[in-house]
Design an enzyme around this catalytic site. Structure first.
Site, PDB file in Angstrom:
ATOM      1  N   PRO A  26     -44.170  -6.224 -28.369  1.00 35.41           N
ATOM      2  CA  PRO A  26     -43.265  -7.305 -28.692  1.00 35.41           C
ATOM      3  C   PRO A  26     -42.248  -7.517 -27.592  1.00 35.41           C
ATOM      4  CG  PRO A  26     -43.292  -5.582 -30.370  1.00 35.41           C
ATOM      5  CD  PRO A  26     -43.873  -5.028 -29.147  1.00 35.41           C
ATOM      6  N   GLU A  27     -42.207  -8.717 -27.073  1.00 34.11           N
ATOM      7  CA  GLU A  27     -41.170  -9.102 -26.135  1.00 34.11           C
ATOM      8  C   GLU A  27     -40.223  -9.998 -26.921  1.00 34.11           C
ATOM      9  OE1 GLU A  27     -42.814 -10.336 -22.332  1.00 34.11           O
ATOM     10  OE2 GLU A  27     -44.674  -9.291 -22.770  1.00 34.11           O
TER      11      GLU A  27
END
Length: 271
Positions: A2-3
């Site tokens: 997850p960014e």
DNA sequence: AAAAGCCCCTGGATGC
DNA sequence: TGCATCCAGGGGCTTT
């Protein structure tokens, strides 16, 4: 995994539903990257006031404290009225009056940490050194330019470091640099005003577009309702080594920078 | 101060 | 089918 876009999509998918909920129970699975730091019973009876995001951290404001959550490389959250029996990689459940929030994280690089507030030493240590929020007003070209001037490392790695600008991870760093036409290996301080301006704009556009499409789902990422993202389908270079650049047809190249893969087009990204 | 490496951990894909 | 190897969206910590 997850960014910023994935974390933001996650936040948006349950913030309204959990706001105002009273914490009734906590279930801990295997240890995550860091321990919660307190007896979970401290949370019981506290209300979830708001869900915010800082970089790739989710911040759950409680009546008397703050819960920092990080999804690491493989984490995702689920929120539903009734949580099913915990599976192998379900390592944290927050049972509330409005539903259960569950962290699923096979690699366990994620974490849930309780702090008294943002001034808590533990919070300061994790959040204190973070750079500007790329989608916020405080991310300005002159500041960005100045910060990059002080760095001799390759621009891709400066973006990933998170102390200049937050939330840009391995996918979006490659994508933003492609969009800006900048070679990932260029020393950050060598970028002039025009390039910095382009990069600034590219970062904002790429991240915003990713949020709008639900983020990128490479393996397991989904929002809190189990819905996958679609941004990976419009990635220009990430994961496309050897395939033709959509703009010029040259083969997309991949290199290693700081033990991470970088993708770029040798023709469209000349400096 | 900044940069570069090292890890933490599990699972999927690939190769023999 | 079995086993070894490499790779994966992060980032704090330690060492140069």
């Amino acid at each position: 995994m997850p960014e910023l876009p994935e974390v933001e999509v996650t936040r948006l998918s349950f913030a309204d539903a959990i706001r105002g909920a009273i914490i009734e129970h906590v279930r801990l699975g295997k240890p995550l990257r860091w321990a919660l730091g307190v007896d979970p019973r401290i949370l019981y009876g506290q209300q979830v006031l708001e869900v915010r995001r800082r970089g790739k951290y989710l911040l759950l404001d409680l009546t008397d404290g703050l819960l920092l959550m990080h999804l690491g490389m493989s984490g995702s959250l689920a929120f539903r009225a009734e949580l099913p029996l915990a599976g192998t990689h379900d390592h944290f459940d927050l049972i509330t009056s409005q539903g259960g929030l569950r962290l699923h994280d096979p690699r366990r690089f994620g974490a849930v940490v309780f702090c008294l507030g943002e001034d808590d030493p533990r919070a300061r240590k994790l959040l204190g050194g973070l750079g500007a929020e790329p989608l916020g007003d405080e991310f300005r070209v002159p500041d960005f330019h100045r910060a990059l001037q002080g760095r001799r490392a390759p621009v891709k790695q400066v973006l990933l470091a998170g102390d200049v600008v937050v939330g840009v991870g391995n996918i979006y760093a490659s994508e933003a640099l492609y969009k800006a036409g900048i070679r990932p290996t260029v020393a950050a301080h060598r970028l002039g005003r025009v390039r910095v301006q382009r990069l600034h704009r590219a970062i904002r556009e790429v991240l915003a577009a990713a949020v709008a499409t639900g983020g990128s789902t490479l393996r397991n990422f989904s929002n809190v309702h189990g819905e996958a993202g679609h941004y990976q389908q419009q990635a220009m270079v990430y994961g496309r080594a050897g395939q033709p650049c959509y703009q010029c047809g040259s083969a997309v190249k991949t290199i290693r920078q700081g033990q991470r893969s970088t993708f770029f087009c040798p023709r469209c990204q000349r400096l």
